[in-house]
Enzyme design. Structure first.
Site, PDB file in Angstrom:
ATOM      1  CB  THR A  96       3.604  -8.649   3.955  1.00  0.00           C
ATOM      2  OG1 THR A  96       2.856  -8.590   2.744  1.00  0.00           O
ATOM      3  CG2 THR A  96       3.589 -10.077   4.484  1.00  0.00           C
ATOM      4  CE  LYS A 172       1.473 -11.236   1.144  1.00  0.00           C
ATOM      5  NZ  LYS A 172       1.334 -11.625  -0.255  1.00  0.00           N
ATOM      6  CE  LYS A 240       8.421  -8.287   4.438  1.00  0.00           C
ATOM      7  NZ  LYS A 240       7.037  -8.052   4.055  1.00  0.00           N
TER       8      LYS A 240
HETATM    9  P1  NAP Z   1       9.169  -1.623  -1.882  1.00  0.00           P
HETATM   10  O1  NAP Z   1       9.111  -1.334  -3.312  1.00  0.00           O
HETATM   11  O2  NAP Z   1      10.443  -2.087  -1.258  1.00  0.00           O
HETATM   12  O3  NAP Z   1       8.615  -0.338  -1.083  1.00  0.00           O
HETATM   13  C1  NAP Z   1       8.725  -0.256   0.297  1.00  0.00           C
HETATM   14  C2  NAP Z   1       8.114   1.030   0.809  1.00  0.00           C
HETATM   15  O4  NAP Z   1       8.320   1.088   2.238  1.00  0.00           O
HETATM   16  C3  NAP Z   1       8.738   2.298   0.209  1.00  0.00           C
HETATM   17  O5  NAP Z   1       7.754   3.276   0.092  1.00  0.00           O
HETATM   18  C4  NAP Z   1       9.757   2.669   1.295  1.00  0.00           C
HETATM   19  O6  NAP Z   1      10.089   4.034   1.294  1.00  0.00           O
HETATM   20  C5  NAP Z   1       8.967   2.327   2.531  1.00  0.00           C
HETATM   21  N1  NAP Z   1       9.808   2.188   3.711  1.00  0.00           N
HETATM   22  C6  NAP Z   1      10.749   1.247   3.943  1.00  0.00           C
HETATM   23  N2  NAP Z   1      11.297   1.426   5.168  1.00  0.00           N
HETATM   24  C7  NAP Z   1      10.702   2.525   5.690  1.00  0.00           C
HETATM   25  C8  NAP Z   1      10.836   3.200   6.922  1.00  0.00           C
HETATM   26  N3  NAP Z   1      11.687   2.794   7.875  1.00  0.00           N
HETATM   27  N4  NAP Z   1      10.066   4.308   7.139  1.00  0.00           N
HETATM   28  C9  NAP Z   1       9.207   4.718   6.187  1.00  0.00           C
HETATM   29  N5  NAP Z   1       9.008   4.108   5.009  1.00  0.00           N
HETATM   30  C10 NAP Z   1       9.759   3.007   4.773  1.00  0.00           C
HETATM   31  O7  NAP Z   1       8.113  -2.773  -1.469  1.00  0.00           O
HETATM   32  P2  NAP Z   1       6.790  -3.259  -2.210  1.00  0.00           P
HETATM   33  O8  NAP Z   1       7.138  -4.328  -3.161  1.00  0.00           O
HETATM   34  O9  NAP Z   1       5.981  -2.089  -2.643  1.00  0.00           O
HETATM   35  O10 NAP Z   1       6.059  -3.995  -0.981  1.00  0.00           O
HETATM   36  C11 NAP Z   1       5.429  -3.285   0.065  1.00  0.00           C
HETATM   37  C12 NAP Z   1       4.827  -4.302   1.032  1.00  0.00           C
HETATM   38  O11 NAP Z   1       3.897  -5.132   0.329  1.00  0.00           O
HETATM   39  C13 NAP Z   1       5.843  -5.271   1.658  1.00  0.00           C
HETATM   40  O12 NAP Z   1       5.416  -5.574   2.970  1.00  0.00           O
HETATM   41  C14 NAP Z   1       5.759  -6.508   0.780  1.00  0.00           C
HETATM   42  O13 NAP Z   1       6.137  -7.678   1.466  1.00  0.00           O
HETATM   43  C15 NAP Z   1       4.280  -6.491   0.434  1.00  0.00           C
HETATM   44  N6  NAP Z   1       3.915  -7.117  -0.842  1.00  0.00           N
HETATM   45  C16 NAP Z   1       4.685  -6.915  -1.969  1.00  0.00           C
HETATM   46  C17 NAP Z   1       4.317  -7.513  -3.151  1.00  0.00           C
HETATM   47  C18 NAP Z   1       5.141  -7.372  -4.403  1.00  0.00           C
HETATM   48  O14 NAP Z   1       4.956  -8.197  -5.306  1.00  0.00           O
HETATM   49  N7  NAP Z   1       6.010  -6.410  -4.553  1.00  0.00           N
HETATM   50  C19 NAP Z   1       3.153  -8.303  -3.208  1.00  0.00           C
HETATM   51  C20 NAP Z   1       2.371  -8.463  -2.070  1.00  0.00           C
HETATM   52  C21 NAP Z   1       2.774  -7.853  -0.886  1.00  0.00           C
HETATM   53  P3  NAP Z   1      11.331   4.592   0.409  1.00  0.00           P
HETATM   54  O15 NAP Z   1      10.782   4.795  -0.952  1.00  0.00           O
HETATM   55  O16 NAP Z   1      11.730   5.849   1.098  1.00  0.00           O
HETATM   56  O17 NAP Z   1      12.419   3.533   0.467  1.00  0.00           O
END
Ligand code: NAP
Length: 293
Positions: A96, A172, A240
């Site tokens: 997102t 989104k 965010k």
């Molecule tokens: P998360 O658990 O916080 O995972 C974030 C991912 O991004 C991890 O793999 C992290 O790597 C990586 N990352 C962060 N900063 C980075 C950087 N500078 N360079 C390389 N990799 C980096 O988040 P999530 O919940 O899976 O969500 C991922 C995306 O989907 C976000 O944009 C979120 O808004 C969106 N989303 C989430 C949900 C939900 O319910 N969770 C639903 C819809 C959409 P590390 O493991 O090394 O930290």
């Protein structure tokens, strides 16, 4: 058979990648913290050493990263996707982000001779596990069609919003802005109910029986009653999304009175230490905001 790359194995990515592997696809994974690759390699994935290697080796590479900064770093960084994409290979960013980030990556993919699709998802950890996400896509139509067998293993519905990259990001942000507002209103309602001496369970029953019934109140209601917020959708990501939605409103001249106030509430919750808890934890700063009489 097509080969798929997967970059970003957080709460969402690890479950989505697992569904691709379980479906029998040939998958190569990468994550900034490499330890998170192990559960996926145990399932049969190959592990790439950099986004560049993955994008060069796979027909289509998916990314599921935290925010615009992460999406840009993984794409434009020294060992980023930009260095490996080309030859008609596809890059599908499901993170997102804002529309500017999506367009800047799309343009760079195109310059390199690759194809780009933005595909942010609606749905959270459980739909990611169950393969029932909803994809909001825009960009290269051929890539959308080619990737559909993989998208259909991760989601139950996919929308193609046209070839104008940025429309997926905007859709989104609109959806999440509404969700953030609902969550803040829900938190205030539950706080007022508690101060009124009403039973939280009964409030949930009343909501569930009427026109406002929805799965989110049902699921998050349990968290509010137990005051436990294991992250399904981390609060920092909702904050965010609200920030990006308010910025979009600013750019387009659309007043967002509620969203601006809700955004500040989430900012406060983030500062209060709830960043990595579920976004339903915003209710805790609402509840703790005692007024003097
Ligand atoms: P998360 O658990 O916080 O995972 C974030 C991912 O991004 C991890 O793999 C992290 O790597 C990586 N990352 C962060 N900063 C980075 C950087 N500078 N360079 C390389 N990799 C980096 O988040 P999530 O919940 O899976 O969500 C991922 C995306 O989907 C976000 O944009 C979120 O808004 C969106 N989303 C989430 C949900 C939900 O319910 N969770 C639903 C819809 C959409 P590390 O493991 O090394 O930290």
């Amino acid at each position: 058979m097509a080969t798929y790359g997967f970059l970003g194995l957080g709460i969402m990515g690890r479950n989505m990648a697992a569904n691709l592997i379980k479906a029998g696809f040939d998958v190569m994974v990468w994550n900034r913290s490499p330890g998170k690759c192990t559960p996926l390699t145990d399932l049969g994935a190959r592990q790439g050493s950099s986004p560049r290697e993955v994008a060069a080796a796979c027909d289509i590479t998916f990314a599921m990263l935290a925010d615009p900064a992460a999406a840009q770093e993984v794409f434009f960084g020294p060992e980023g996707v930009q260095k490996g994409i080309g030859g008609g290979r596809g890059y599908i960013d499901m993170s997102t982000v804002d529309d500017h980030t999506a367009r800047s990556i799309a343009e760079a993919v195109s310059v390199c001779g690759g194809r780009f699709l933005e595909a942010p998802v609606s749905g959270t950890k459980k739909p990611a596990e169950d393969g029932t996400l909803i994809f909001l896509t825009a960009g290269n139509r051929d890539l959308y069609e080619t990737a559909s067998p993989a998208l259909d293993k991760m989601g139950k519905k996919r929308l193609y919003l046209g070839d104008e990259v940025g429309q997926g990001a905007r859709m989104k942000l609109v959806v999440n802005m509404i969700m953030g507002g609902m969550m803040a209103a829900f938190g205030e309602g539950m706080a007022l109910a508690e101060k009124s001496g009403l039973s939280g369970e009964q409030v949930l029953d009343v909501l569930d029986a009427g026109a406002m019934a929805n799965p989110m109140f049902r699921i998050k209601g349990g968290m509010l009653l137990q005051r436990e917020f294991p992250a399904s959708f981390p609060l920092k990501h909702m904050q965010k999304d609200l920030r990006l939605a308010v910025a979009l409103g600013d750019e387009l001249g659309q007043p967002l009175y509620c969203a601006a106030a809700v955004s500040e509430t989430f900012k406060r919750a983030r500062a209060a230490g709830y960043a990595d808890q579920d976004f339903a934890a915003v209710s805790q700063v609402i509840q703790s905001n005692e007024m003097q009489h």
